[in-house]
Scaffold this active site. Structure first.
Site, PDB file in Angstrom:
ATOM      1  NE  ARG A 120       7.937-176.030  -8.218  1.00 11.33           N
ATOM      2  CZ  ARG A 120       7.609-174.898  -7.621  1.00 11.33           C
ATOM      3  NH1 ARG A 120       6.985-173.948  -8.311  1.00 11.33           N
ATOM      4  NH2 ARG A 120       7.910-174.681  -6.353  1.00 11.33           N
ATOM      5  CG  PHE A 170      12.378-177.693 -17.543  1.00 17.53           C
ATOM      6  CD1 PHE A 170      13.222-178.108 -18.555  1.00 17.53           C
ATOM      7  CD2 PHE A 170      11.359-176.797 -17.851  1.00 17.53           C
ATOM      8  CE1 PHE A 170      13.065-177.625 -19.855  1.00 17.53           C
ATOM      9  CE2 PHE A 170      11.203-176.312 -19.140  1.00 17.53           C
ATOM     10  CZ  PHE A 170      12.056-176.726 -20.143  1.00 17.53           C
ATOM     11  CE  LYS A 222      -4.806-172.655 -22.880  1.00 16.45           C
ATOM     12  NZ  LYS A 222      -6.104-172.818 -22.248  1.00 16.45           N
ATOM     13  CB  SER A 266      -3.336-162.132 -10.623  1.00 15.89           C
ATOM     14  OG  SER A 266      -2.851-162.325 -11.934  1.00 15.89           O
ATOM     15  CD  GLU A 294      -7.017-163.186  -9.149  1.00 16.96           C
ATOM     16  OE1 GLU A 294      -6.246-164.132  -9.401  1.00 16.96           O
ATOM     17  OE2 GLU A 294      -7.920-162.821  -9.925  1.00 16.96           O
ATOM     18  CG  ASP A 349     -11.026-165.208 -15.014  1.00 18.25           C
ATOM     19  OD1 ASP A 349     -11.458-164.258 -15.683  1.00 18.25           O
ATOM     20  OD2 ASP A 349     -10.220-165.079 -14.076  1.00 18.25           O
ATOM     21  CD  GLU A 365      -7.542-175.924 -21.629  1.00 14.79           C
ATOM     22  OE1 GLU A 365      -7.339-176.673 -20.671  1.00 14.79           O
ATOM     23  OE2 GLU A 365      -6.953-174.855 -21.794  1.00 14.79           O
ATOM     24  CD  GLU A 390      -3.577-163.517 -27.727  1.00 18.05           C
ATOM     25  OE1 GLU A 390      -2.640-162.864 -28.220  1.00 18.05           O
ATOM     26  OE2 GLU A 390      -4.341-164.207 -28.399  1.00 18.05           O
ATOM     27  CG  HIS A 449       1.962-165.187 -21.117  1.00 16.11           C
ATOM     28  ND1 HIS A 449       0.805-164.572 -21.560  1.00 16.11           N
ATOM     29  CD2 HIS A 449       1.556-166.174 -20.283  1.00 16.11           C
ATOM     30  CE1 HIS A 449      -0.246-165.175 -21.028  1.00 16.11           C
ATOM     31  NE2 HIS A 449       0.182-166.141 -20.248  1.00 16.11           N
TER      32      HIS A 449
END
Length: 720
Positions: A15, A17, A99, A400, A451, A566, A572, A632, A661
């Site tokens: 990872r 990046f 997406k 969460s 969570e 959820d 998608e 959203e 985000h």
């Protein structure tokens, strides 16, 4: 036989990046260190390609998202510094996110805001084409415009022609000797007018005296013969997820152009029967100049099996991105007569394992009544309010809370066996208790347990269910630097014991406010996993739904009054071509209804969805028979509410008023703007206020002030 591959993951085996870019955001990595680190990572990617295939695209590396890079290149936005660039990715100025086709990759959506486009080549702050000559990677003009937002139809044809001309100018200016054009939007259901626009605009490529290869993927192209008539040197087609339609059309096409035959699956991990595939390639080679390639970008897969913690019997049945490159090579070798390595590669792919007759029998015994709640919604709503007694504009979060470094550290100790189960449970209970106390202080109306015990909303359940394996280091990028580890559904799925009840019940014991039981729905577990292909997906969904159904029964026995299932992936997972939607949504909706069909009428069922184009699927969403949906709305500034104006939507809804985000903390006034837009359509009695997604990636320093503003907004609205 020549080989080609594209879309190899940018993430890196460790990872790198993610660590580089997030290190830059946190001030731990300088700009020069970031740029050099990304260049080094790209060189590693290229060396991996080189070990296995003849050629590959150059310039695939991005600092966040290819669509944003393209928008900057053509002057849709300006970014003179890296700070400017990342402000468009995260923060108050962040572009809307959705997406990428029917995958779990998210892209940033360029927005023309209804204006006539004006394009001009801009020097990008990150020049991914610096020094490149061969196979320069570009997103094609049609896909860029088709996946953008706010481009009026009256402007589309001219914009496509202008952008194509500008692309040709850019190719000349950079001195490319060959070009890779990614054009997956051509697999969508296009109108005659759109095909005419493509034909007219792309005819301009005949002015280039060098090879341009056009790649389509994820589905079939409805007018494949038209693409072969256009002035491209080669056409890439998906021969894995095309339902046989591309292959059928190829039977009537006569051409001397290159066929990039996408015969290796870029979206699923099961090993290719390379000898069988070689036979197909041999047949195609009788008519076409064939190059063997992958059927979709490889960034949907983990980088390598190296470091994957899979059962030994599963290791010999799967292939990640690097192994997919090997498969391309093995197919080419087999076509040329060398089958020895290919025969060894497929020796362990027999799939007669992981099957469970008891589970199959339970699914087979389902009747229509198993997909229906016994009491209609309007009656349930009254019963639920008598139990819950929630105020107007109830406030909650999605599930969460921040996964701090300490939470991740302790969880890792436990997972590595360096912390005993009792000590770990004490720690988790302590974090839950803190979360409940914070929610009490903030004045939220419906609580969550936070969570803290969960690594990921799908991986966590994969670890609890039979028939699913987790992948250890099998990371895949979801958006930007955010990554997850898709599990592998290798057999029939069964719940052996309660999965989440202990933590939820403990949280509920600490407060008089209702605590939501948090579950991930069947479609999302499937969409964010690699699913066995010889078991019907519908059957897998029903198996998972039965496990969730049993969990809800245990919730109710433990006194839990609200359950959230959820399903952020329900849009998608829908096929790209709408003509297949009814078949898909039939089982997708039924799987959700199966989860809660036995729930008591006074148990309030929530669902959550995010970052998708919901307007097209509203009629399907209302059939799911939930009580409350959270969705959203922050990046779209509440525009999503237009979708609810077009249907008879009588359920309760929570529009996300805070883009989690981003580290930006929105003010009460900014949240109010979204709510007031929505209240023009949604009755206030049906309106909840919440963030747009879970808060695990945020810091408490951002979460607490943002939630204070959210609660204050609700109080102001109640007073008014």
């Amino acid at each position: 036989m020549k080989t080609y591959a594209y879309g190899f993951p940018r993430l890196g085996k460790q990872r790198e990046f993610k660590k580089l870019i997030e290190g830059y955001w946190n001030g731990k990595v300088t700009e020069e260190e970031l740029r050099q680190g990304i260049r080094n990572l790209d060189e590693t990617r290229k060396s991996t390609y080189t070990r296995h295939v003849s050629s590959y695209p150059q310039g695939e590396m991005t600092l966040y998202d290819h669509m944003l890079d393209t928008a900057l290149l053509y002057g849709v936005y300006r970014a003179e510094t890296l700070e400017d660039y990342f402000r468009l990715c995260r923060g108050k100025e962040a572009l809307e996110m959705t997406k990428w086709f029917n995958t779990n990759y998210h892209y940033l959506v360029p927005d023309f805001e209804g204006k006539k486009p004006e394009f001009s080549i801009q020097t990008p702050v990150w020049d991914r084409h610096e020094g490149i000559e061969e196979n320069a990677y570009l997103i094609a003009p049609f896909t860029f415009l088709k996946l953008s937002k706010g481009l009026k139809r009256e402007y589309f044809g001219d914009a496509l022609k202008e952008l194509t001309a500008l692309t040709i100018s850019y190719i000349r200016e950079k001195g490319f000797k060959s070009v890779h054009l990614d054009d997956p939007a051509l697999v969508m259901e296009l109108t005659d007018e759109e095909w005419n626009w493509v034909k007219e605009a792309y005819a301009q490529f005949s002015d280039l005296n060098m090879p341009v290869n056009l790649f389509t993927y994820y589905d079939s192209v409805d007018r494949l013969s038209l693409l072969f008539e256009l002035p491209f040197a080669g056409i890439g087609v998906d021969l894995v997820h095309d339902r046989g339609e591309n292959l059928k059309q190829l039977g009537s096409i006569r051409t001397n152009k290159v066929l990039f035959a996408g015969v290796v699956d870029g979206r699923n991990v099961w090993r290719n029967n390379v000898l069988k595939t070689a036979e197909l390639v041999k047949k195609l080679s009788e008519k076409f100049n064939v190059v063997v390639t992958n059927a979709a970008p490889l960034f949907h897969l983990p980088v390598s099996l190296e470091g994957a913690t899979l059962p030994s019997e599963l290791l010999e049945k799967v292939a990640f991105a690097e192994e997919k490159l090997k498969e391309i090579n093995l197919i080419a070798k087999a076509v040329s007569g060398d089958e020895s390595e290919g025969r060894e590669w497929i020796s362990g792919i027999d799939l007669s394992f992981g099957l469970n007759e008891k589970v199959k029998e339970r699914v087979g015994a389902l009747s229509s009544e198993d997909f229906e709640r016994k009491v209609p919604y309007q009656e349930r709503k009254k019963l639920q309010q008598e139990v819950l007694r929630l105020p107007l504009f109830p406030t909650t979060t999605i599930g969460s809370f921040p996964q701090t470094e300490e939470v991740r550290r302790v969880r890792l100790l436990y997972r590595k066996g360096n912390l005993d189960a009792d000590s770990y449970e004490i720690f988790i209970k302590g974090e839950i208790a803190k979360a409940i106390e914070i929610q009490e202080e903030l004045g939220l109306d419906v609580f969550v347990h936070g969570e803290f015990e969960r690594t990921d909303m799908v991986e966590f359940f994969a670890e609890k269910l039979e028939g699913i394996a987790t992948t250890g280091n099998g990371w895949v990028i979801s958006y930007g630097t955010r990554c997850y580890r898709p599990p592998i559904i290798y057999g029939d799925v069964e719940r052996k014991e309660p999965m989440t009840v202990k933590e939820i019940a403990f949280a509920q014991s600490l407060t008089d406010k209702p605590v939501k039981g948090m579950l991930t729905g069947p479609v999302t577990i499937i969409a964010w996993s690699f699913v066995r292909e010889d078991i019907p997906t519908k059957e897998v969904a029903y198996q998972i739904a039965l496990a969730i159904k049993d969990e809800i029964k245990d919730y109710e026995d433990a006194g839990i009054k609200i359950v959230q299932i959820d399903e952020p992936a329900i849009r998608e997972k829908a096929p790209i071509k709408k003509r297949y939607w009814n078949e898909y949504f039939d089982w997708a909706i039924k799987s959700f209804r199966l989860c809660c069909s036995s729930a008591k009428p006074e148990t309030q069922i929530h669902t959550h969805m995010c970052y998708s184009e919901f307007g097209e699927i509203m009629d399907y969403i209302v059939e799911m028979d939930f009580d409350v949906i959270s969705i959203e709305a922050s990046r779209s500034k509440g525009d999503i509410i237009e979708a609810f104006e077009k249907v008879n939507f009588d359920r309760q809804i929570g529009l996300g008023v805070w883009d989690i985000h981003s580290p930006y903390v929105p003010s009460v006034e900014e949240m109010r703007e979204i709510v007031e837009r929505a209240l023009k359509v949604i009755p206030k009695e049906n309106f909840w206020i919440n963030p747009d997604c879970g808060l695990k990636t945020r810091r408490w320093e951002e979460v607490i002030p943002a939630l204070k503003n959210l609660v204050n907004l609700a109080k102001e609205l109640r007073n008014e």
